[in-house]
Design a protein around this motif. Structure first.
Motif, PDB file in Angstrom:
ATOM      1  N   LYS A 103      37.710 -21.201  18.683  1.00 27.46           N
ATOM      2  CA  LYS A 103      37.484 -22.282  18.904  1.00 27.46           C
ATOM      3  C   LYS A 103      38.597 -22.892  19.784  1.00 27.46           C
ATOM      4  CE  LYS A 103      33.929 -23.282  15.569  1.00 27.46           C
ATOM      5  NZ  LYS A 103      33.527 -24.080  14.359  1.00 27.46           N
ATOM      6  N   TRP A 142      36.511 -16.655  27.061  1.00 27.75           N
ATOM      7  CA  TRP A 142      36.076 -16.066  28.363  1.00 27.75           C
ATOM      8  C   TRP A 142      37.145 -15.349  29.173  1.00 27.75           C
ATOM      9  CZ3 TRP A 142      39.046 -17.786  32.197  1.00 27.75           C
ATOM     10  CH2 TRP A 142      39.908 -19.011  31.953  1.00 27.75           C
ATOM     11  N   SER A 201      29.678 -14.983  30.589  1.00 29.97           N
ATOM     12  CA  SER A 201      28.701 -15.443  29.445  1.00 29.97           C
ATOM     13  C   SER A 201      29.314 -16.560  28.510  1.00 29.97           C
ATOM     14  CB  SER A 201      28.285 -14.409  28.876  1.00 29.97           C
ATOM     15  OG  SER A 201      29.322 -13.799  27.843  1.00 29.97           O
ATOM     16  N   LYS A 202      30.755 -16.498  28.320  1.00 32.46           N
ATOM     17  CA  LYS A 202      31.424 -17.326  27.578  1.00 32.46           C
ATOM     18  C   LYS A 202      31.780 -18.580  28.091  1.00 32.46           C
ATOM     19  CE  LYS A 202      31.521 -14.155  24.085  1.00 32.46           C
ATOM     20  NZ  LYS A 202      30.666 -14.414  22.920  1.00 32.46           N
ATOM     21  N   MET A 203      31.581 -18.906  29.556  1.00 30.18           N
ATOM     22  CA  MET A 203      32.022 -20.102  30.274  1.00 30.18           C
ATOM     23  C   MET A 203      30.748 -20.898  30.295  1.00 30.18           C
ATOM     24  SD  MET A 203      34.239 -18.209  33.383  1.00 30.18           S
ATOM     25  CE  MET A 203      34.878 -19.782  33.638  1.00 30.18           C
ATOM     26  N   ASN A 204      30.975 -22.243  29.993  1.00 26.30           N
ATOM     27  CA  ASN A 204      30.040 -23.188  30.023  1.00 26.30           C
ATOM     28  C   ASN A 204      29.487 -23.535  31.513  1.00 26.30           C
ATOM     29  OD1 ASN A 204      28.463 -25.345  29.261  1.00 26.30           O
ATOM     30  ND2 ASN A 204      30.014 -26.886  29.076  1.00 26.30           N
ATOM     31  N   ILE A 205      28.592 -22.670  31.916  1.00 27.36           N
ATOM     32  CA  ILE A 205      28.141 -22.806  33.315  1.00 27.36           C
ATOM     33  C   ILE A 205      26.643 -23.387  33.334  1.00 27.36           C
ATOM     34  CG2 ILE A 205      27.340 -21.337  35.428  1.00 27.36           C
ATOM     35  CD1 ILE A 205      29.461 -19.292  34.594  1.00 27.36           C
ATOM     36  N   ARG A 206      26.296 -24.390  33.705  1.00 27.79           N
ATOM     37  CA  ARG A 206      25.183 -25.171  33.693  1.00 27.79           C
ATOM     38  C   ARG A 206      23.990 -24.835  34.424  1.00 27.79           C
ATOM     39  NH1 ARG A 206      26.822 -31.607  31.918  1.00 27.79           N
ATOM     40  NH2 ARG A 206      28.068 -30.735  29.991  1.00 27.79           N
ATOM     41  N   SER A 245      21.741 -22.526  36.139  1.00 32.21           N
ATOM     42  CA  SER A 245      21.138 -21.281  35.705  1.00 32.21           C
ATOM     43  C   SER A 245      21.166 -20.319  36.882  1.00 32.21           C
ATOM     44  CB  SER A 245      19.724 -21.411  35.275  1.00 32.21           C
ATOM     45  OG  SER A 245      19.011 -22.091  36.593  1.00 32.21           O
ATOM     46  N   LYS A 270      24.634 -18.811  37.035  1.00 32.65           N
ATOM     47  CA  LYS A 270      24.767 -17.823  35.896  1.00 32.65           C
ATOM     48  C   LYS A 270      24.597 -16.722  35.671  1.00 32.65           C
ATOM     49  CE  LYS A 270      24.882 -18.636  30.715  1.00 32.65           C
ATOM     50  NZ  LYS A 270      24.460 -19.476  29.571  1.00 32.65           N
TER      51      LYS A 270
END
Length: 297
Positions: free
Chosen positions: A210, A215, A257-262, A264, A267
């Protein structure tokens, strides 16, 4: 490469059919249709692809025989088998999950599909005089399936990703009939230009994940150099001499896939790079020599 393209098209087709049928069918009917579509499509690919390629790729079949090619190409062809089996199962697993199968059945069915597809080509090889059914190839196929299945059983996610990268090598021009005469052929046949990677974040296995960007990945790679002949590690052409050797690599990578990509769409586009290794600086170890590459493809 052809199989990966077909799998992507199949997944899109499945989702498209699902969206179009929602307004016309009950929930139970949709569930049955999705399951039938998943099975028939994947089994259809397993049956039709070898039949189609048999007429274009293979020569006239002879007597079935077994060939031990465990020492060929310094194991690079085996890495390719594991890579194909891994990603074929991954795509099949996604399709079975889309069809609302349970985790257990999705994993079981996708394992079987991957093994069936890969085995069909081994059987075809068994009837070719220049090849043969290879148990080492089958073991490599199984290793790719085990790598994916094991992670799903333990963590229900990919904490270790099997990836591929390619950079044209000068050695393909020496034997173009074997290593490829153009870019497309060399991408598949020239092992000197291929590298297979295991990408992972060690912090993804600990509670400290955490506080560290998971990523950002470490990547362990394997490739070969000066490999001109499959079964021989020495090759000469006039005054030029080539000594085949393998090399290990350590590099960095990114798991999108571990990145906060909003977004879609973005992504989905970036998910391609969870199959392909991104160019980064790398350290390589070959013939007891450590070398730094400012950028490695």
């Amino acid at each position: 490469m052809v199989s990966n393209f077909l799998k992507t098209i199949l997944l899109f087709f499945c989702l498209l059919v699902s969206d179009l049928s929602h307004a016309q069918k009950t929930h139970e009917q949709i569930a049955r249709s999705k399951k039938a579509l998943a099975h028939s499509s994947l089994l259809g690919i397993c049956v039709t692809t070898p039949i189609l390629l048999q007429s274009v790729w293979y020569e006239t079949p002879g007597n079935f025989h077994v060939q031990n090619d465990g020492r060929s190409w310094l194991g690079m062809d085996k890495a390719g088998h594991a890579f194909s089996a891994y990603h074929l199962q991954k795509q099949a697993h996604r399709i079975y999950k889309w069809a609302d199968y349970s985790d257990k059945k999705s994993l079981l069915f996708s394992s079987g599909i991957s093994l069936l597809f890969q085995s069909s080509f081994e059987v075809l090889d068994g009837f070719q005089k220049n090849y043969g059914f290879s148990w080492p190839d089958m073991m490599a196929n199984a290793s790719g399936i085990l790598l994916y299945s094991g992670q799903q059983i333990l963590w229900k996610e990919e904490k270790i990703r099997l990836k591929f990268s390619y950079s044209p090598s000068p050695f393909a021009a020496i034997r173009p009939e074997v290593l490829g005469g153009n870019f497309q052929e060399r991408l598949l046949k020239d092992y000197n230009g291929q590298t297979y990677w295991l990408s992972f974040s060690p912090f993804n296995f600990t509670q400290s994940s955490k506080s560290f960007p998971t990523w950002l990945q470490f990547s362990l790679g394997y490739s070969v150099n000066e490999k001109i002949v499959g079964t021989e590690n020495y090759f000469s052409l006039g005054s030029d001499q080539y000594h085949a050797h393998s090399h290990l690599l350590l590099s960095l990578d990114i798991d999108f896939s571990k990145m906060n990509i909003r977004n879609s769409t973005l992504k989905k586009v970036l998910s391609i790079f969870n199959t392909l290794k991104l160019p980064f600086p790398a350290l390589s170890l070959a013939q007891n020599q450590l070398r730094f590459h400012p950028i490695y493809f």
